[in-house]
Design a protein around this motif. Structure first.
Motif, PDB file in Angstrom:
ATOM      1  N   UNK A  91      -3.130   8.264  -6.738  1.00 51.78           N
ATOM      2  CA  UNK A  91      -4.423   7.914  -6.141  1.00 51.78           C
ATOM      3  C   UNK A  91      -5.174   6.960  -7.064  1.00 51.78           C
ATOM      4  N   UNK A  92      -5.757   5.911  -6.497  1.00 53.82           N
ATOM      5  CA  UNK A  92      -6.509   4.938  -7.280  1.00 53.82           C
ATOM      6  C   UNK A  92      -7.882   5.462  -7.672  1.00 53.82           C
ATOM      7  N   UNK A  98       0.824  -1.204   0.000  1.00 54.55           N
ATOM      8  CA  UNK A  98       0.000   0.000   0.000  1.00 54.55           C
ATOM      9  C   UNK A  98       0.864   1.263   0.000  1.00 54.55           C
ATOM     10  N   UNK A  99       0.198   2.369  -0.265  1.00 56.84           N
ATOM     11  CA  UNK A  99       0.837   3.683  -0.276  1.00 56.84           C
ATOM     12  C   UNK A  99       1.531   3.968   1.048  1.00 56.84           C
ATOM     13  N   UNK A 100       0.931   3.545   2.155  1.00 58.76           N
ATOM     14  CA  UNK A 100       1.521   3.685   3.484  1.00 58.76           C
ATOM     15  C   UNK A 100       1.724   2.303   4.087  1.00 58.76           C
ATOM     16  N   UNK A 101       2.858   2.110   4.756  1.00 59.54           N
ATOM     17  CA  UNK A 101       3.134   0.792   5.336  1.00 59.54           C
ATOM     18  C   UNK A 101       2.117   0.421   6.401  1.00 59.54           C
ATOM     19  N   UNK A 102       1.547   1.405   7.065  1.00 66.51           N
ATOM     20  CA  UNK A 102       0.569   1.124   8.113  1.00 66.51           C
ATOM     21  C   UNK A 102      -0.734   0.566   7.558  1.00 66.51           C
ATOM     22  N   UNK A 103      -0.928   0.638   6.244  1.00 67.99           N
ATOM     23  CA  UNK A 103      -2.133   0.096   5.622  1.00 67.99           C
ATOM     24  C   UNK A 103      -1.928  -1.307   5.077  1.00 67.99           C
ATOM     25  N   UNK A 104      -0.722  -1.846   5.182  1.00 65.14           N
ATOM     26  CA  UNK A 104      -0.408  -3.161   4.624  1.00 65.14           C
ATOM     27  C   UNK A 104      -0.561  -4.238   5.684  1.00 65.14           C
ATOM     28  N   UNK A 135      -8.421  -1.634   2.817  1.00 64.90           N
ATOM     29  CA  UNK A 135      -8.164  -2.324   1.543  1.00 64.90           C
ATOM     30  C   UNK A 135      -7.077  -3.371   1.729  1.00 64.90           C
ATOM     31  N   UNK A 136      -6.868  -3.768   2.980  1.00 64.33           N
ATOM     32  CA  UNK A 136      -5.920  -4.838   3.305  1.00 64.33           C
ATOM     33  C   UNK A 136      -6.588  -5.783   4.293  1.00 64.33           C
ATOM     34  N   UNK A 137      -5.999  -6.976   4.455  1.00 61.02           N
ATOM     35  CA  UNK A 137      -6.648  -8.003   5.264  1.00 61.02           C
ATOM     36  C   UNK A 137      -5.637  -9.074   5.646  1.00 61.02           C
ATOM     37  N   UNK A 149      -6.012   1.184  -6.090  1.00 60.67           N
ATOM     38  CA  UNK A 149      -4.707   1.829  -6.171  1.00 60.67           C
ATOM     39  C   UNK A 149      -3.856   1.658  -4.928  1.00 60.67           C
ATOM     40  N   UNK A 150      -4.469   1.229  -3.816  1.00 55.98           N
ATOM     41  CA  UNK A 150      -3.711   1.019  -2.583  1.00 55.98           C
ATOM     42  C   UNK A 150      -3.405   2.290  -1.824  1.00 55.98           C
ATOM     43  N   UNK A 151      -4.231   3.319  -1.998  1.00 52.73           N
ATOM     44  CA  UNK A 151      -3.979   4.613  -1.356  1.00 52.73           C
ATOM     45  C   UNK A 151      -4.746   4.786  -0.052  1.00 52.73           C
ATOM     46  N   UNK A 152      -5.499   3.774   0.372  1.00 50.45           N
ATOM     47  CA  UNK A 152      -6.250   3.876   1.625  1.00 50.45           C
ATOM     48  C   UNK A 152      -5.296   4.029   2.802  1.00 50.45           C
ATOM     49  N   UNK A 153      -5.617   4.930   3.716  1.00 54.58           N
ATOM     50  CA  UNK A 153      -4.750   5.180   4.865  1.00 54.58           C
ATOM     51  C   UNK A 153      -5.247   4.510   6.140  1.00 54.58           C
TER      52      UNK A 153
END
Length: 496
Positions: free
Chosen positions: A171-172, A68-74, A117-119, A108-112
């Motif tokens: 941005x996606x 993801x755009x931010x590591x905290x969202x992965x 958008x991760x699981x 796009x993986x831009x969710x913060x």
């Protein structure tokens, strides 16, 4: 060197892939031979067509799909699934619903927000939905759900047209559109959802349908701001409009001229009537440095005299403003790549931006610079004024905003930091500063009551009533009809 725990885990896993397996391992018809796959992942892999693939944790493609755009969202999923057809999306949804397996959908993986958008279940990556088809006679474009707005802008430039999409690079298309979409063209054409004409939707029971205002008015309403609650969108169709070169870019100011920057911002917000003009004024602390930055835009090769004069007269230490094509303008705004850093957004909405409110932002910036861990790299408040008429460009009902009788101008609050152990302190700070600024806004008359929050900036835990207001009962009714088994409740995000 950035020492985020998640980044270390990713690097370690990538090294293992390179040393043990080398190239990408694709999982499809031989899923049963892959013990790294869970039962649900194996069932999806053995059921889909050759247009799609499932990847296990030892695959390089898996790492791309969860990133993801931010590591905290992965998050580390059981497997990643790259569907290549809407029908395969439907197969996966039926399997996931039957197994009650958590999943997430990444455009796009831009969710913060972590887990949106991760699981830790099945990661669906929409990468293969990458087709862009421009219909010149109709003046519309069809866009795959796996694209970023950069892809769309680049493809349309040769035709001299554009769409009302994202305002920074990377941005996606999918998440941004389903959450509403404030654009550099919003003053002229409305929110991005106001320019959306059709959605190809895979419903929670696996059926593929085309959603238009004529064919499915309830779903058409719900998808315009209702996020991922109604199925998985695989294709969007948007209106296009003529696009010339534009004027704009980035200006950076030091702390000693912030008073001038505040005055210029409030004057522009109060007095601008030109729908082609737009700004994002950022007030921030980066490390020990306080200052401001301005994203400045005019939708023509040259702005009229006087419209941006106050900003241009302020001494600046960085200035990249010129006439250029739209995509180079967008890339000049230089969003920081946060894939090795942690990031959170939060927001409130305002009816106007007076100087008293912006001074409250300055006060908050100083307070949190002194009271958050030194690890916090960036504390930023992004002022986004629009014309009061921004919601007047469409009469079609939409999930967001809750009402079109009053313009809503979002304030984006964002914090960037490094270490996972500081997550809770930063999340708490984001919530407190939003409440504090909402109280100041109500006090000085710039706020909106009851409070409304723009979904795409909202921090996890925000009540959905703050997005939808009186629209919420209708949205819940539509949700119950299209998803009686709550399959989409297995996915992350704000739930209706």
């Amino acid at each position: 060197m950035i020492g985020a725990t998640l980044l270390t885990e990713i690097v370690t896993l990538a090294s293992a892939i390179n040393s043990l397996f080398g190239d990408t391992q694709k999982i499809h018809s031989q899923a049963e031979s892959r013990p790294l796959l869970s039962d649900t992942c194996q069932e999806i892999a053995s059921s889909i067509s050759s247009a799609s693939n499932v990847y296990d944790k030892m695959s390089a493609k898996y790492l791309e799909d969860i990133s993801h755009f931010a590591s905290s969202s992965t998050q580390f999923a059981e497997c990643s699934f790259e569907p290549g057809t809407p029908e395969d999306v439907g197969i996966a949804l039926r399997i996931l619903g039957r197994a009650r397996t958590p999943f997430a959908v990444k455009g796009g993986g831009h969710a913060t927000n972590p887990g949106f958008s991760s699981t830790e279940g099945v990661q669906i990556a929409m990468t293969r939905f990458s087709k862009i088809v421009y219909h010149s006679k109709a003046g519309i474009v069809s866009v795959g759900a796996g694209l970023t707005w950069d892809d769309v802008y680049e493809a349309l430039e040769r035709y001299g047209v554009n769409v009302a999409g994202g305002r920074i690079s990377g941005v996606g298309v999918a998440g941004y559109t389903l959450g509403g979409g404030y654009s550099w063209h919003t003053n002229q054409y409305g929110l991005t959802i106001d320019t959306a004409l059709a959605f190809e939707l895979v419903t929670p029971n696996g059926t593929v349908i085309d959603v238009t205002e004529a064919s499915s008015p309830d779903l058409f309403f719900a998808l315009k701001g209702g996020m991922n609650n109604y199925g998985i969108v695989t294709r969007f169709t948007f209106k296009t409009f003529p696009q010339t070169q534009v004027w704009g870019g980035l200006i950076s100011y030091s702390e000693d001229v912030l008073d001038q920057f505040i005055t210029a911002t409030t004057n522009f917000a109060a007095n601008n009537t030109d729908p082609k003009a737009g700004i994002i004024a950022l007030y921030h602390a980066r490390g020990s440095q306080f200052g401001g930055s301005l994203d400045i835009f005019y939708d023509a090769p040259t702005p009229p005299a006087g419209i941006f004069d106050e900003f241009l007269a302020i001494p600046s230490f960085r200035r990249d403003v010129s006439t250029r094509s739209f995509l180079p303008f967008l890339k000049s705004l230089i969003p920081v790549s946060h894939n090795s850093l942690r990031l959170v957004f939060h927001s409130i909405s305002l009816a106007k931006y007076p100087a008293s409110f912006i001074q409250s932002i300055i006060n908050e910036t100083h307070y949190w610079r002194q009271n958050l861990p030194d690890d916090v790299y960036d504390i930023s408040y992004d002022v986004q004024p629009f014309l009061p008429s921004l919601f007047s460009h469409s009469t079609t009902p939409t999930a967001y905003p809750p009402s079109r009788t009053q313009g809503l101008f979002p304030l984006n609050i964002h914090f960037i930091w490094n270490q996972r152990e500081n997550d809770q302190a930063v999340y708490d700070a984001a919530r407190v500063t939003a409440r504090t600024l909402q109280a100041h806004a109500v006090e000085d008359g710039s706020g909106v009551v009851p409070p409304v929050v723009y979904p795409n900036y909202a921090m996890f835990g925000t009540p959905v009533t703050n997005f939808y207001g009186d629209n919420l009962p209708r949205l819940q009714m539509i949700k119950g009809a299209v998803d009686p088994d709550d399959v989409m409740g297995l996915a992350g995000g704000f739930k209706i």
